[in-house]
Design a protein around this motif. Structure first.
Motif, PDB file in Angstrom:
ATOM      1  N   PRO A  33       0.795  -1.229   0.000  1.00 41.52           N
ATOM      2  CA  PRO A  33       0.000   0.000   0.000  1.00 41.52           C
ATOM      3  C   PRO A  33       0.834   1.288   0.000  1.00 41.52           C
ATOM      4  O   PRO A  33       0.326   2.363  -0.329  1.00 41.52           O
ATOM      5  CB  PRO A  33      -0.814  -0.107   1.292  1.00 41.52           C
ATOM      6  N   PHE A  34       2.128   1.183   0.393  1.00 43.77           N
ATOM      7  CA  PHE A  34       2.976   2.371   0.458  1.00 43.77           C
ATOM      8  C   PHE A  34       3.957   2.478  -0.708  1.00 43.77           C
ATOM      9  O   PHE A  34       4.588   3.535  -0.887  1.00 43.77           O
ATOM     10  CB  PHE A  34       3.773   2.385   1.768  1.00 43.77           C
ATOM     11  N   VAL A  35       4.123   1.424  -1.489  1.00 44.66           N
ATOM     12  CA  VAL A  35       5.059   1.449  -2.614  1.00 44.66           C
ATOM     13  C   VAL A  35       4.583   2.487  -3.641  1.00 44.66           C
ATOM     14  O   VAL A  35       3.414   2.525  -4.010  1.00 44.66           O
ATOM     15  CB  VAL A  35       5.177   0.063  -3.268  1.00 44.66           C
ATOM     16  N   GLY A  36       5.517   3.321  -4.085  1.00 45.52           N
ATOM     17  CA  GLY A  36       5.151   4.364  -5.034  1.00 45.52           C
ATOM     18  C   GLY A  36       4.426   5.533  -4.404  1.00 45.52           C
ATOM     19  O   GLY A  36       3.739   6.291  -5.081  1.00 45.52           O
ATOM     20  N   LYS A  37       4.605   5.706  -3.081  1.00 40.39           N
ATOM     21  CA  LYS A  37       3.910   6.780  -2.359  1.00 40.39           C
ATOM     22  C   LYS A  37       4.905   7.681  -1.632  1.00 40.39           C
ATOM     23  O   LYS A  37       6.064   7.309  -1.388  1.00 40.39           O
ATOM     24  CB  LYS A  37       2.950   6.181  -1.323  1.00 40.39           C
ATOM     25  N   VAL A  38       4.443   8.877  -1.312  1.00 45.42           N
ATOM     26  CA  VAL A  38       5.194   9.799  -0.463  1.00 45.42           C
ATOM     27  C   VAL A  38       4.302  10.207   0.700  1.00 45.42           C
ATOM     28  O   VAL A  38       3.074  10.117   0.621  1.00 45.42           O
ATOM     29  CB  VAL A  38       5.668  11.061  -1.226  1.00 45.42           C
ATOM     30  N   LEU A  39       4.940  10.653   1.769  1.00 48.11           N
ATOM     31  CA  LEU A  39       4.220  11.080   2.964  1.00 48.11           C
ATOM     32  C   LEU A  39       4.492  12.568   3.185  1.00 48.11           C
ATOM     33  O   LEU A  39       5.640  13.005   3.235  1.00 48.11           O
ATOM     34  CB  LEU A  39       4.689  10.267   4.168  1.00 48.11           C
ATOM     35  N   ARG A  40       3.426  13.321   3.300  1.00 52.15           N
ATOM     36  CA  ARG A  40       3.531  14.766   3.522  1.00 52.15           C
ATOM     37  C   ARG A  40       3.274  15.049   4.999  1.00 52.15           C
ATOM     38  O   ARG A  40       2.182  14.799   5.515  1.00 52.15           O
ATOM     39  CB  ARG A  40       2.499  15.486   2.651  1.00 52.15           C
ATOM     40  N   VAL A  41       4.291  15.566   5.684  1.00 50.99           N
ATOM     41  CA  VAL A  41       4.235  15.759   7.135  1.00 50.99           C
ATOM     42  C   VAL A  41       4.326  17.247   7.455  1.00 50.99           C
ATOM     43  O   VAL A  41       5.180  17.963   6.921  1.00 50.99           O
ATOM     44  CB  VAL A  41       5.399  15.003   7.828  1.00 50.99           C
ATOM     45  N   ARG A  42       3.456  17.708   8.340  1.00 55.45           N
ATOM     46  CA  ARG A  42       3.460  19.116   8.715  1.00 55.45           C
ATOM     47  C   ARG A  42       4.714  19.497   9.495  1.00 55.45           C
ATOM     48  O   ARG A  42       5.253  18.694  10.259  1.00 55.45           O
ATOM     49  CB  ARG A  42       2.241  19.438   9.581  1.00 55.45           C
ATOM     50  N   LYS A  43       5.163  20.744   9.302  1.00 59.35           N
ATOM     51  CA  LYS A  43       6.286  21.274  10.063  1.00 59.35           C
ATOM     52  C   LYS A  43       5.767  22.272  11.104  1.00 59.35           C
ATOM     53  O   LYS A  43       4.642  22.730  11.039  1.00 59.35           O
ATOM     54  CB  LYS A  43       7.280  21.966   9.130  1.00 59.35           C
ATOM     55  N   LEU A 140       0.337  10.326  -0.359  1.00 57.60           N
ATOM     56  CA  LEU A 140       0.058  10.730  -1.738  1.00 57.60           C
ATOM     57  C   LEU A 140       0.840   9.869  -2.715  1.00 57.60           C
ATOM     58  O   LEU A 140       1.910   9.344  -2.379  1.00 57.60           O
ATOM     59  CB  LEU A 140       0.473  12.193  -1.947  1.00 57.60           C
ATOM     60  N   PRO A 141       0.358   9.733  -3.951  1.00 56.61           N
ATOM     61  CA  PRO A 141       1.152   9.052  -4.972  1.00 56.61           C
ATOM     62  C   PRO A 141       2.443   9.816  -5.225  1.00 56.61           C
ATOM     63  O   PRO A 141       2.462  11.051  -5.208  1.00 56.61           O
ATOM     64  CB  PRO A 141       0.247   9.079  -6.210  1.00 56.61           C
ATOM     65  N   ASP A 142       3.528   9.107  -5.430  1.00 59.90           N
ATOM     66  CA  ASP A 142       4.788   9.723  -5.820  1.00 59.90           C
ATOM     67  C   ASP A 142       4.654  10.088  -7.290  1.00 59.90           C
ATOM     68  O   ASP A 142       4.649   9.222  -8.161  1.00 59.90           O
ATOM     69  CB  ASP A 142       5.938   8.735  -5.618  1.00 59.90           C
ATOM     70  N   LEU A 143       4.519  11.374  -7.573  1.00 60.01           N
ATOM     71  CA  LEU A 143       4.218  11.818  -8.927  1.00 60.01           C
ATOM     72  C   LEU A 143       5.377  11.635  -9.892  1.00 60.01           C
ATOM     73  O   LEU A 143       5.217  11.784 -11.095  1.00 60.01           O
ATOM     74  CB  LEU A 143       3.781  13.282  -8.902  1.00 60.01           C
TER      75      LEU A 143
END
Length: 346
Positions: A33-43, A140-143
């Motif tokens: 489920p995570f392959v080809g994905k990125v994680l956007r984390v708040r700063k 999110l999908p790794d674009l």
């Protein structure tokens, strides 16, 4: 049971990049489920300005403004719904990935912060860090990733010569000409996808500019208009110019401000386009394929709008003051051009 990313999972997420408000991590593990994905984390800034207190982050006036977001139980979910319910329909579902929220533990975020510290630019490190109080992050999908291709290098900066060399495996052209032809490919893709048409449509929601929208803002927040008060001190005609806005129904003022802030997002977003060469050269009729005629190559492309953050209502006064500074600076420059003997300071 819903999955929660814990400290033990942090080693499978690598630093990809960051903007002013978010860190982007790419997945390096093998969990499907995570392959080809990125994680956007708040700063969070050093003074704690981005601290998420678990509330939606919407003021009572913003709840009236953004009825699409009032069901959000947290600020993180409100931002997610903004992209999903406001920007995605506006810019097109094919070009906006709203993603899904995944739960993250504090241990995961603290481990990520430690693991990526040496990869981040020093000026970014000094400015902000991972917000370890967040309870979720955006998956999110790794674009830059096409199915079947190798989750790419995280190297962010290339010299002109290095970029030309990298394009050797992509653009079939003589050395020294590949960058130019690649730019032709980008231009053709932007034209074919009509990305700029969609973007312009969103930006044109701002019909009054901030000089008009600021008056609707004071209607929305039920305050006496500071701009009109200032105008009356200078010239009565200036205060009359936008006085009709203060007679508008409340619902119209809401729409003016909402459209202005939506357009502000569209004026401050990013666009990402990824390419993959295709073997079949007769694919120009496909929606996701573009042909570089000068090399007779065809490419599959993915185009997306990024950084679709909601602009808070409280920034309206900031936008107005910034606009006035720009006007004053332009006026000073014009005076100097008309009177070369005088300096800006005069």
């Amino acid at each position: 049971m819903e999955m929660i990313l814990e400290a033990r999972d942090a080693g499978e997420w690598a630093y990809r990049g960051e903007g002013a408000a978010n860190l982007v991590l790419s997945y390096t593990g093998s969990y499907p489920p995570f392959v080809g994905k990125v994680l956007r984390v708040r700063k969070i800034t050093e003074n704690g300005a981005e601290y998420d207190n678990g509330l939606s982050g919407l003021s009572k006036h913003e709840c009236l403004l953004w009825d699409e977001l009032i069901s959000a139980p947290s600020r993180e979910m409100a931002e997610h719904l903004y992209v999903k319910n406001v920007m995605r329909p506006l810019l097109g579902s094919d070009y906006v990935e709203s993603g899904v929220r995944v739960l993250v533990g504090k241990g995961f975020l603290e481990s990520v912060e430690s693991n990526i510290l040496s990869k981040r630019p020093s000026w970014r490190v000094n400015d902000a860090k991972t917000n370890t109080e967040c309870v979720s992050a955006l998956l999110l999908p790794d674009l830059s990733h096409f199915p079947g291709s190798g989750s790419p290098s995280s190297k962010s900066y290339l010299t002109r010569e290095t970029f030309e060399d990298v394009l050797k495996c992509v653009i079939q052209s003589d050395n020294g000409n590949r960058t130019t032809k690649f730019l032709d490919l980008v231009a053709e893709t932007v034209f074919r996808s009509r990305l700029l048409d969609r973007l312009l449509k969103a930006q044109m929601l701002d019909t009054l500019d901030i000089e008009g929208a600021i008056h609707a803002y004071y209607n929305v927040v039920s305050q006496s208009c500071k701009v009109c008060s200032k105008f009356r001190e200078v010239e009565e005609k200036l205060s009359e110019r936008y006085s009709h806005i203060h007679s508008d129904p409340y619902s119209k003022s809401l729409k003016i401000v909402k459209d202005y802030l939506t357009a502000a997002t569209a004026k401050d977003l990013s666009t990402m386009i990824s390419f993959r060469p295709t073997e079949n050269r007769d694919m120009e009729s496909l929606d996701d394929t573009v042909v570089l005629k000068s090399t007779r190559q065809s490419f599959q492309y993915k185009a997306s709008f990024l950084d679709l953050d909601r602009k808070p209502l409280t920034k309206m006064e900031y936008y107005y003051e910034l606009d006035q500074k720009i006007v004053r600076a332009y006026s000073q420059i014009s005076k100097v051009k008309d009177n070369p003997g005088k300096s800006c300071e005069n």
